[in-house]
Design a protein around this motif. Structure first.
Motif, PDB file in Angstrom:
ATOM      1  N   ALA A 161       0.827  -1.208   0.000  1.00 54.84           N
ATOM      2  CA  ALA A 161       0.000   0.000   0.000  1.00 54.84           C
ATOM      3  C   ALA A 161       0.862   1.260   0.000  1.00 54.84           C
ATOM      4  N   LEU A 162       2.002   1.225   0.672  1.00 57.05           N
ATOM      5  CA  LEU A 162       2.938   2.349   0.597  1.00 57.05           C
ATOM      6  C   LEU A 162       3.407   2.572  -0.831  1.00 57.05           C
ATOM      7  N   LEU A 163       3.636   1.484  -1.538  1.00 53.70           N
ATOM      8  CA  LEU A 163       4.150   1.580  -2.902  1.00 53.70           C
ATOM      9  C   LEU A 163       3.076   2.026  -3.893  1.00 53.70           C
ATOM     10  N   TYR A 164       1.903   1.432  -3.802  1.00 56.56           N
ATOM     11  CA  TYR A 164       0.873   1.649  -4.821  1.00 56.56           C
ATOM     12  C   TYR A 164      -0.232   2.615  -4.387  1.00 56.56           C
ATOM     13  N   GLY A 165      -0.365   2.863  -3.082  1.00 53.44           N
ATOM     14  CA  GLY A 165      -1.417   3.738  -2.574  1.00 53.44           C
ATOM     15  C   GLY A 165      -2.631   2.949  -2.113  1.00 53.44           C
ATOM     16  N   TRP A 166      -3.245   3.418  -1.039  1.00 53.05           N
ATOM     17  CA  TRP A 166      -4.399   2.701  -0.488  1.00 53.05           C
ATOM     18  C   TRP A 166      -5.564   2.650  -1.472  1.00 53.05           C
ATOM     19  N   GLU A 167      -5.601   3.622  -2.384  1.00 46.88           N
ATOM     20  CA  GLU A 167      -6.701   3.663  -3.353  1.00 46.88           C
ATOM     21  C   GLU A 167      -6.690   2.444  -4.279  1.00 46.88           C
ATOM     22  N   THR A 168      -5.560   1.761  -4.371  1.00 40.05           N
ATOM     23  CA  THR A 168      -5.471   0.593  -5.249  1.00 40.05           C
ATOM     24  C   THR A 168      -5.942  -0.692  -4.562  1.00 40.05           C
ATOM     25  N   ILE A 169      -6.254  -0.612  -3.280  1.00 40.12           N
ATOM     26  CA  ILE A 169      -6.829  -1.772  -2.596  1.00 40.12           C
ATOM     27  C   ILE A 169      -8.239  -1.982  -3.144  1.00 40.12           C
ATOM     28  N   PRO A 170      -8.591  -3.197  -3.548  1.00 40.10           N
ATOM     29  CA  PRO A 170      -9.925  -3.411  -4.121  1.00 40.10           C
ATOM     30  C   PRO A 170     -11.044  -2.891  -3.216  1.00 40.10           C
ATOM     31  N   THR A 171     -11.951  -2.139  -3.808  1.00 35.48           N
ATOM     32  CA  THR A 171     -13.041  -1.523  -3.045  1.00 35.48           C
ATOM     33  C   THR A 171     -13.873  -2.557  -2.308  1.00 35.48           C
ATOM     34  N   GLU A 172     -14.082  -3.707  -2.935  1.00 33.76           N
ATOM     35  CA  GLU A 172     -14.913  -4.727  -2.294  1.00 33.76           C
ATOM     36  C   GLU A 172     -14.239  -5.289  -1.041  1.00 33.76           C
ATOM     37  N   TRP A 173     -12.929  -5.204  -0.958  1.00 32.63           N
ATOM     38  CA  TRP A 173     -12.226  -5.623   0.259  1.00 32.63           C
ATOM     39  C   TRP A 173     -12.379  -4.554   1.346  1.00 32.63           C
ATOM     40  N   LEU A 174     -12.175  -3.310   0.970  1.00 29.73           N
ATOM     41  CA  LEU A 174     -12.298  -2.224   1.942  1.00 29.73           C
ATOM     42  C   LEU A 174     -13.717  -2.107   2.487  1.00 29.73           C
ATOM     43  N   ASN A 175     -14.701  -2.411   1.650  1.00 30.79           N
ATOM     44  CA  ASN A 175     -16.096  -2.253   2.073  1.00 30.79           C
ATOM     45  C   ASN A 175     -16.490  -3.190   3.207  1.00 30.79           C
ATOM     46  N   VAL A 176     -15.793  -4.300   3.355  1.00 29.30           N
ATOM     47  CA  VAL A 176     -16.137  -5.239   4.435  1.00 29.30           C
ATOM     48  C   VAL A 176     -15.120  -5.202   5.573  1.00 29.30           C
ATOM     49  N   LEU A 177     -14.120  -4.327   5.479  1.00 32.03           N
ATOM     50  CA  LEU A 177     -13.074  -4.286   6.493  1.00 32.03           C
ATOM     51  C   LEU A 177     -13.643  -3.850   7.835  1.00 32.03           C
ATOM     52  N   ALA A 178     -13.400  -4.636   8.870  1.00 33.22           N
ATOM     53  CA  ALA A 178     -13.934  -4.330  10.201  1.00 33.22           C
ATOM     54  C   ALA A 178     -13.430  -2.981  10.700  1.00 33.22           C
ATOM     55  N   ARG A 179     -14.323  -2.209  11.284  1.00 29.19           N
ATOM     56  CA  ARG A 179     -14.015  -0.927  11.923  1.00 29.19           C
ATOM     57  C   ARG A 179     -13.277   0.037  10.988  1.00 29.19           C
ATOM     58  N   ARG A 180     -13.649   0.044   9.741  1.00 25.72           N
ATOM     59  CA  ARG A 180     -12.964   0.922   8.801  1.00 25.72           C
ATOM     60  C   ARG A 180     -13.079   2.389   9.204  1.00 25.72           C
ATOM     61  N   THR A 181     -14.247   2.791   9.685  1.00 25.98           N
ATOM     62  CA  THR A 181     -14.421   4.189  10.108  1.00 25.98           C
ATOM     63  C   THR A 181     -13.468   4.530  11.253  1.00 25.98           C
ATOM     64  N   ASP A 182     -13.318   3.623  12.202  1.00 23.53           N
ATOM     65  CA  ASP A 182     -12.395   3.856  13.322  1.00 23.53           C
ATOM     66  C   ASP A 182     -10.956   3.922  12.849  1.00 23.53           C
ATOM     67  N   ILE A 183     -10.611   3.072  11.879  1.00 30.02           N
ATOM     68  CA  ILE A 183      -9.251   3.088  11.336  1.00 30.02           C
ATOM     69  C   ILE A 183      -8.981   4.420  10.651  1.00 30.02           C
ATOM     70  N   GLU A 184      -9.944   4.906   9.883  1.00 33.34           N
ATOM     71  CA  GLU A 184      -9.756   6.175   9.173  1.00 33.34           C
ATOM     72  C   GLU A 184      -9.720   7.352  10.148  1.00 33.34           C
ATOM     73  N   ASP A 185     -10.435   7.242  11.251  1.00 32.55           N
ATOM     74  CA  ASP A 185     -10.333   8.267  12.295  1.00 32.55           C
ATOM     75  C   ASP A 185      -8.930   8.259  12.915  1.00 32.55           C
ATOM     76  N   LEU A 186      -8.380   7.072  13.119  1.00 31.16           N
ATOM     77  CA  LEU A 186      -7.016   6.955  13.646  1.00 31.16           C
ATOM     78  C   LEU A 186      -6.009   7.550  12.665  1.00 31.16           C
ATOM     79  N   VAL A 187      -6.219   7.308  11.381  1.00 35.28           N
ATOM     80  CA  VAL A 187      -5.361   7.907  10.348  1.00 35.28           C
ATOM     81  C   VAL A 187      -5.361   9.422  10.487  1.00 35.28           C
TER      82      VAL A 187
END
Length: 313
Positions: A280-306
């Motif tokens: 992800a550092l190399l390619y950017g988080w935007e290249t992570i498949p959307t369907e994977w990110l959509n089911v990632l547990a606590r994604r909102t909390d992770i993005e708040d931590l970011v």
């Protein structure tokens, strides 16, 4: 930092790779060749919903959250204790996976051990439990001189893993990530590890001849030429570091890199988490498949931590 949000790259990259590997942890390479992982699965080894990450990400987030308040090893130790005892920074409120060395070190912390002395220092204490969580430290050490970068890595690793082999593996990983973050392509970054990082570790007597030999496959530039049969994806720290760098060097995208790591079998969640942070550092988080990110547990909390860590830095 830059137009790129490297913190988001790291936290989402680690967690997504981790979650891909959780359902098939301990499956053999042969089993995964017959039924390879191609996306997020549910249940499986730990009977968890799709998108569930493990201790790898939990402890990564503990480190990132500590850095939101400044570098404080006692604070980090308390977060590790709260994770193990109370489910702090778990995906669903409880711990379902913990390494033996990590558990022993956290018990020591509960008994009053100093953080830098809590991790095991014998040769058997070289699982991948500090490597899997170390990457957020990159954002604290990135502008420090190399001696100070090494010192911080040594301290943060030693909370759970104090043997020089684990410390050196974490340092190599951080230095490789730093080279990528500074704009090097992956092959140039690897060459830098095999020159500058290797020189630092040898000329400063960090590694004796035995440890130099053990790390030789990484530091002598051999990884790109290795075949899959040469890569061992076990929970041993050297195997995990070799797996992550090899998967990155022999693929062309985040998706391809983490799936390659998972389908090597064995310690699938950690292999993919450590690979995923780099990819992800190399390619950017935007290249992570959307369907994977959509089911990632606590994604909102992770993005708040970011956001909180980005504001701090």
């Amino acid at each position: 930092m830059s137009a790129r949000n490297f913190i988001k790259d790291v936290l989402l990259g680690v967690a997504t790779g981790d979650a891909l590997g959780v359902p098939v942890e301990f499956r053999t390479r042969g089993e995964l060749k017959e039924r390879p992982v191609t996306g997020m699965l549910e249940y499986g080894t730990h009977n968890q919903p799709a998108g569930t990450w493990s201790d790898d990400s939990s402890l990564t987030f503990c480190l990132a959250e500590m850095l939101c308040k400044g570098y404080d090893l006692h604070d980090l130790a308390n977060r590790f204790i709260n994770w193990m005892e109370y489910g702090y920074w778990t995906p669903h409120g409880e711990v379902f996976d913990i390494g033996i060395a990590t558990a022993a070190a956290i018990h020591g912390l509960q008994m009053g051990d100093r953080p830098v002395m809590a991790g095991g220092r014998n040769e058997e204490s070289n699982g991948n439990g500090s490597l899997m969580r170390i990457l957020p430290l990159l954002f604290y050490v990135k502008d420090l001189p190399v001696q100070q970068r090494f010192h911080c890595v040594e301290e943060v690793s030693s909370i759970t893993h104090g043997h020089i082999r684990s410390i050196a593996a974490c340092f190599i990983y951080i230095e490789f990530a730093l080279a990528i973050m500074q704009g090097m392509d992956k092959h140039a970054a690897y060459k830098e590890i095999c020159s500058g990082t290797r020189d630092f570790l040898t000329k400063n007597n960090v590694l004796d001849l035995v440890e130099q030999k053990i790390l030789g496959q990484i530091l002598e530039g051999k990884l790109p030429s290795l075949q899959e049969a040469d890569i061992h994806s076990s929970g041993y720290v050297i195997h995990t570091l070799e797996t992550a760098i090899w998967c990155l060097l022999t693929t062309r995208s985040y998706k391809e890199a983490v799936l390659k790591a998972v389908n090597l079998g064995s310690d699938t969640d950690t292999s993919a988490a450590v690979t995923g942070g780099l990819a992800a550092l190399l390619y950017g988080w935007e290249t992570i498949p959307t369907e994977w990110l959509n089911v990632l547990a606590r994604r909102t909390d992770i993005e708040d931590l970011v956001k909180r860590l980005d504001d701090k830095l």
